[in-house]
Design a protein around this motif. Sequence first.
Motif, PDB file in Angstrom:
ATOM      1  N   THR A   1      27.788 -15.140  48.717  1.00  0.00           N
ATOM      2  CA  THR A   1      28.369 -13.866  48.745  1.00  0.00           C
ATOM      3  C   THR A   1      29.787 -13.844  48.066  1.00  0.00           C
ATOM      4  O   THR A   1      30.313 -12.527  48.087  1.00  0.00           O
TER       5      THR A   1
ATOM      6  N   THR B   1      31.456 -13.469  42.246  1.00  0.00           N
ATOM      7  CA  THR B   1      31.451 -12.069  41.497  1.00  0.00           C
ATOM      8  C   THR B   1      30.771 -12.501  40.067  1.00  0.00           C
ATOM      9  O   THR B   1      31.069 -13.771  39.412  1.00  0.00           O
ATOM     10  N   ARG B   2      30.098 -11.570  39.382  1.00  0.00           N
ATOM     11  CA  ARG B   2      29.590 -11.650  38.129  1.00  0.00           C
ATOM     12  C   ARG B   2      30.204 -10.738  37.107  1.00  0.00           C
ATOM     13  O   ARG B   2      30.165  -9.806  37.375  1.00  0.00           O
ATOM     14  N   TYR B   3      30.432 -11.224  36.022  1.00  0.00           N
ATOM     15  CA  TYR B   3      31.016 -10.521  34.833  1.00  0.00           C
ATOM     16  C   TYR B   3      30.030 -10.641  33.651  1.00  0.00           C
ATOM     17  O   TYR B   3      29.812 -11.602  33.310  1.00  0.00           O
TER      18      TYR B   3
ATOM     19  N   SER C   1      29.925 -16.107  36.124  1.00  0.00           N
ATOM     20  CA  SER C   1      30.216 -15.923  37.477  1.00  0.00           C
ATOM     21  C   SER C   1      31.416 -16.915  38.124  1.00  0.00           C
ATOM     22  O   SER C   1      31.697 -17.891  37.629  1.00  0.00           O
TER      23      SER C   1
ATOM     24  N   SER D   1      35.122 -14.859  44.201  1.00  0.00           N
ATOM     25  CA  SER D   1      36.019 -13.568  44.283  1.00  0.00           C
ATOM     26  C   SER D   1      37.315 -13.912  44.956  1.00  0.00           C
ATOM     27  O   SER D   1      38.135 -13.057  44.899  1.00  0.00           O
TER      28      SER D   1
END
Length: 167
Positions: free
Chosen positions: A65, A68-70, A80, A83
């Motif tokens: 969790t 974070t994916r760009y 990824s 975060s």
Amino acid sequence: MAKAAAAAGIATGQCLCGKVTFEIDVPARWAWHDHSASSRRAHGAAYATYVGSWKKRFRITSGKTALTRYEDKATKTARSFCSHCGTPIAYERPRGPHMVNIPRALFKERTGRQPLYHIAIEELQEWAYTGEPLVPLKGFPGVVWQRSKKKKRASGEDFFELGRNEM
């Protein structure tokens, strides 16, 4: 039909803050140094060294969790990262839809592959270290530096004599 080679073990890794941990079955598929501008910027470094693994042999063991994916729509690549601390975790490319590329520096153990390949070497930056000899910096333990290349004087020339003759 031949069976895939059995994994020889597991290599584990984590992000800087430790919230995201992962593992791959070793040996990894491949390893390389990526000199492309996108990898330099994503890592904030002269180049990124990756280990490639089949997606089915890559597992997030904690902190899923926190990822974070760009997604870069122009290149169709995805990166990824954690975060919490910003550590890059995975890089995916459309040319290898069943592969995931993980920064080598995040692993604690050997991955079964040495980075023998260089991608985008034509983008190597002139300021990047390329293996020149380094010497200790006096008074700063643990710091080494590259001596500047001095122009060699022609045999028999004396710096002070040259100065006098020009006066």
